[in-house]
Design a protein around this motif. Structure first.
Motif, PDB file in Angstrom:
ATOM      1  N   UNK A 132    -124.343 -74.045  25.698  1.00 50.94           N
ATOM      2  CA  UNK A 132    -124.619 -72.609  25.672  1.00 50.94           C
ATOM      3  C   UNK A 132    -125.238 -72.163  26.996  1.00 50.94           C
ATOM      4  N   UNK A 133    -125.800 -73.123  27.699  1.00 51.14           N
ATOM      5  CA  UNK A 133    -126.354 -72.869  29.031  1.00 51.14           C
ATOM      6  C   UNK A 133    -126.525 -74.226  29.715  1.00 51.14           C
ATOM      7  N   UNK A 134    -126.631 -74.205  31.038  1.00 52.38           N
ATOM      8  CA  UNK A 134    -126.890 -75.451  31.807  1.00 52.38           C
ATOM      9  C   UNK A 134    -125.961 -76.609  31.498  1.00 52.38           C
ATOM     10  N   UNK A 135    -124.777 -76.690  31.973  1.00 54.30           N
ATOM     11  CA  UNK A 135    -124.092 -75.689  32.783  1.00 54.30           C
ATOM     12  C   UNK A 135    -123.684 -74.470  31.949  1.00 54.30           C
ATOM     13  N   UNK A 136    -123.508 -73.341  32.629  1.00 58.38           N
ATOM     14  CA  UNK A 136    -123.284 -72.089  31.914  1.00 58.38           C
ATOM     15  C   UNK A 136    -121.965 -72.124  31.132  1.00 58.38           C
ATOM     16  N   UNK A 137    -121.948 -71.412  30.030  1.00 59.39           N
ATOM     17  CA  UNK A 137    -120.786 -71.375  29.143  1.00 59.39           C
ATOM     18  C   UNK A 137    -119.616 -70.646  29.811  1.00 59.39           C
ATOM     19  N   UNK A 138    -118.431 -71.239  29.738  1.00 59.20           N
ATOM     20  CA  UNK A 138    -117.247 -70.600  30.326  1.00 59.20           C
ATOM     21  C   UNK A 138    -116.200 -70.322  29.247  1.00 59.20           C
ATOM     22  N   UNK A 139    -116.010 -69.030  28.974  1.00 60.86           N
ATOM     23  CA  UNK A 139    -114.983 -68.651  27.994  1.00 60.86           C
ATOM     24  C   UNK A 139    -113.607 -69.078  28.452  1.00 60.86           C
ATOM     25  N   UNK A 140    -113.377 -68.985  29.750  1.00 59.37           N
ATOM     26  CA  UNK A 140    -112.039 -69.314  30.256  1.00 59.37           C
ATOM     27  C   UNK A 140    -111.692 -70.764  30.018  1.00 59.37           C
ATOM     28  N   UNK A 141    -112.683 -71.611  30.213  1.00 57.67           N
ATOM     29  CA  UNK A 141    -112.420 -73.030  29.970  1.00 57.67           C
ATOM     30  C   UNK A 141    -112.173 -73.272  28.480  1.00 57.67           C
ATOM     31  N   UNK A 142    -112.960 -72.617  27.640  1.00 59.16           N
ATOM     32  CA  UNK A 142    -112.741 -72.779  26.205  1.00 59.16           C
ATOM     33  C   UNK A 142    -111.338 -72.285  25.817  1.00 59.16           C
ATOM     34  N   UNK A 168    -128.030 -67.286  25.928  1.00 60.59           N
ATOM     35  CA  UNK A 168    -127.794 -65.951  26.501  1.00 60.59           C
ATOM     36  C   UNK A 168    -127.008 -65.057  25.527  1.00 60.59           C
ATOM     37  N   UNK A 169    -127.238 -63.729  25.627  1.00 59.16           N
ATOM     38  CA  UNK A 169    -126.595 -62.775  24.708  1.00 59.16           C
ATOM     39  C   UNK A 169    -125.078 -62.867  24.695  1.00 59.16           C
ATOM     40  N   UNK A 170    -124.500 -62.976  25.894  1.00 55.30           N
ATOM     41  CA  UNK A 170    -123.020 -63.031  25.947  1.00 55.30           C
ATOM     42  C   UNK A 170    -122.502 -64.252  25.214  1.00 55.30           C
TER      43      UNK A 170
END
Ligand SMILES: Nc1nc2c(ncn2[C@@H]2O[C@H](COP(=O)(O)OP(=O)(O)O)[C@@H](O)[C@H]2O)c(=O)[nH]1
Ligand SMILES: [Mg+2]
Ligand SMILES: [Zn+2]
Length: 336
Positions: A132-142, A168-170
Motif C-alpha cells: 500500500x506504500x513503500x514502494x508506492x502502490x501502482x495501479x498500472x502494474x496491477x 494513502x487515500x488513493x
C-alpha cells in the motif's frame, strides 16, 4: 539460465518416442541452484508434507529437450512437469529430456530476448502482491498483472501488503474499486503484524500459488509468514536490487504442510505483457464490458473512435480515469 543453446523438438520429429523413452521418472521443477534445475519426483505430490522441501534431483537440460509447449515460450520454468533420464552412477542427478504441456502459466515479455518468459507454470492462483506504500502502490502494474493472470488461465488474488503502515487515500480508493467494483478476490495483509496471513494461507490451501510483484513489496516476507519460519531471504528495502539479474530462475516452490504449494519469484523490475494484440486488450478490462456493446463503431479500441461508450463512461466518472489511463498506456506499449 542458458537455455537458448538447447536444441528443441524440431530436430526430433523423426523419433520423439525413442527420445522420451530414456526418461525413468516424471518430476516437477521447483527451483534452480548453480545452473542446475531442481526436480522433485511426482510422488512427492501425493503425500502431505511435513517439510516445505522434498528431496530433489539436480538436473541439467539434456543436449536435446523436446517440449509440448510453443517454441516462443521459455523452455523450462518453475512449476513445469518434466521427464527425466538418470545420470549413470548418481541417482541425485538427472537429465531433463522432455517438458510436458503447461496447463496454465504466468508470463511476461522477456526484457532481454524475443521470448515469452514463463515466470511460473501450472499454477492455479497468482497472488499479485502490491504494497500500500513503500514502494508506492501502482495501479498500472496491477492492471498489467490482472491481464497477465487471465491470459495464462490463472486465478488472480490481489494482495495489498504492509497495511500496518498508513494507507494513502488513493490506495484506499483503489482497494475498494478492485475488490467491490471489479469483484476481485483481495486480501489485506501485514507480514509484520500478521494481519490477513491466516486468510492468505486459507486461499493457498490445496492449490499451486505463485507470488508475483515488484521488488520490495513483501513477497518473501509473506511466504515466511505463511510458514511461520524463515524460508526466504527478506531483503532490506534500502538495498538496491542488482541490475541485470531479472531471470526467473531463482523462483522457488515450497510445500504447505497439508496440501498446496507456494512459489516465490524474484522482484521484477519490469512487467511487460506478451502475446497480446492491442485490439484484444479491452476484453481483459472487465469494467468496460457493459459499455462495449454501445460503442458506435465495432470493433472499437476505445482510443480515438467517435461515440465511444467506454470513453463516455470515463467522462461521466463511471470508470475511474486512472483505470482508463492505464488502459491507454498498455495499449500504446502493445502497439510498439
Ligand atoms: N511495514 C511492513 N514492512 C514489510 C511488510 N512485508 C515486508 N516488509 C518489508 O519490506 C521489505 C521487502 O520485503 P521482501 O519480502 O524482501 O520483499 P520482496 O522483494 O517482495 O520479496 C523488507 O524490509 C521487509 O521487512 C509488511 O507487511 N509491513
Ligand atoms: Mg523476495
Ligand atoms: Zn469504444
Amino acid at each position: 539460465m542458458e537455455e537458448r543453446s538447447i536444441a528443441r523438438s524440431s530436430q526430433l520429429k523423426k523419433d520423439p518416442e525413442k527420445h522420451r523413452a530414456r526418461a525413468t521418472f516424471v518430476g516437477r521443477i521447483v527451483g534452480v541452484a548453480s545452473s542446475l534445475w531442481l526436480v522433485e519426483e511426482e510422488r512427492a505430490y501425493s503425500q502431505p508434507h511435513s517439510e516445505p522441501f522434498a528431496p530433489t534431483h539436480e538436473c541439467i537440460a539434456g543436449g536435446v529437450v523436446t517440449t509440448d509447449n510453443a517454441e516462443s515460450e521459455s523452455l523450462l520454468a518453475v512449476g513445469d512437469w518434466v521427464e527425466v533420464a538418470p545420470t549413470p552412477d548418481d541417482e541425485r542427478r538427472g537429465v531433463i529430456v522432455h517438458v510436458r504441456q503447461r496447463q496454465t502459466k504466468l508470463f511476461r515479455r522477456s526484457p532481454t530476448e524475443r521470448l515469452v518468459q514463463v515466470l511460473a507454470a501450472n499454477v492455479d492462483r497468482a497472488f499479485l502482491v502490491h504494497s500500500v506504500t513503500l514502494p508506492h502502490f501502482s495501479r498500472r502494474l496491477l492492471d498489467r498483472h490482472l491481464v497477465a493472470a487471465e491470459q495464462g488461465g490463472v486465478e488472480p488474488i490481489v494482495v495489498f501488503n504492509k497495511i500496518d503502515l498508513p494507507i494513502p487515500h488513493q490506495v484506499e480508493d483503489a482497494i475498494a474499486y478492485y475488490r467491490d467494483r471489479l469483484g476481485l478476490r483481495a486480501c489485506l495483509t501485514s507480514a509484520i503484524n500478521g494481519d490477513g496471513i491466516a486468510e492468505l494461507r486459507t486461499l493457498a490451501e490445496g492449490a499451486t500459488c505463485v507470488f508475483v510483484g515488484a521488488s520490495g513489496v513483501g513477497k518473501s516476507a509473506l511466504i515466511n509468514a505463511c510458514f511461520g519460519i524463515s524460508l526466504q531471504k527478506v531483503r532490506t528495502i534500502s538495498r538496491k536490487y542488482e541490475r541485470g539479474r531479472h531471470t526467473t530462475t531463482n523462483a522457488r516452490l515450497f510445500h504447505l504442510p497439508r496440501s498446496g504449494q507456494l512459489i516465490d519469484t524474484p522482484g521484477l523490475r519490469e512487467f511487460a505483457l506478451a502475446d497480446l494484440p492491442p485490439e484484444e486488450l479491452a476484453f481483459y478490462f472487465h469494467d468496460f464490458d457493459p459499455y462495449y456493446p454501445h460503442c458506435k463503431y465495432l470493433p472499437c479500441t476505445h482510443t480515438h473512435e467517435p461515440e465511444c461508450a467506454v470513453r463516455a463512461a470515463v467522462e461521466r466518472g463511471e470508470i475511474p480515469y486512472e483505470r482508463y489511463d492505464s488502459y491507454l498506456l498498455i495499449f500504446d506499449s502493445l502497439q510498439q
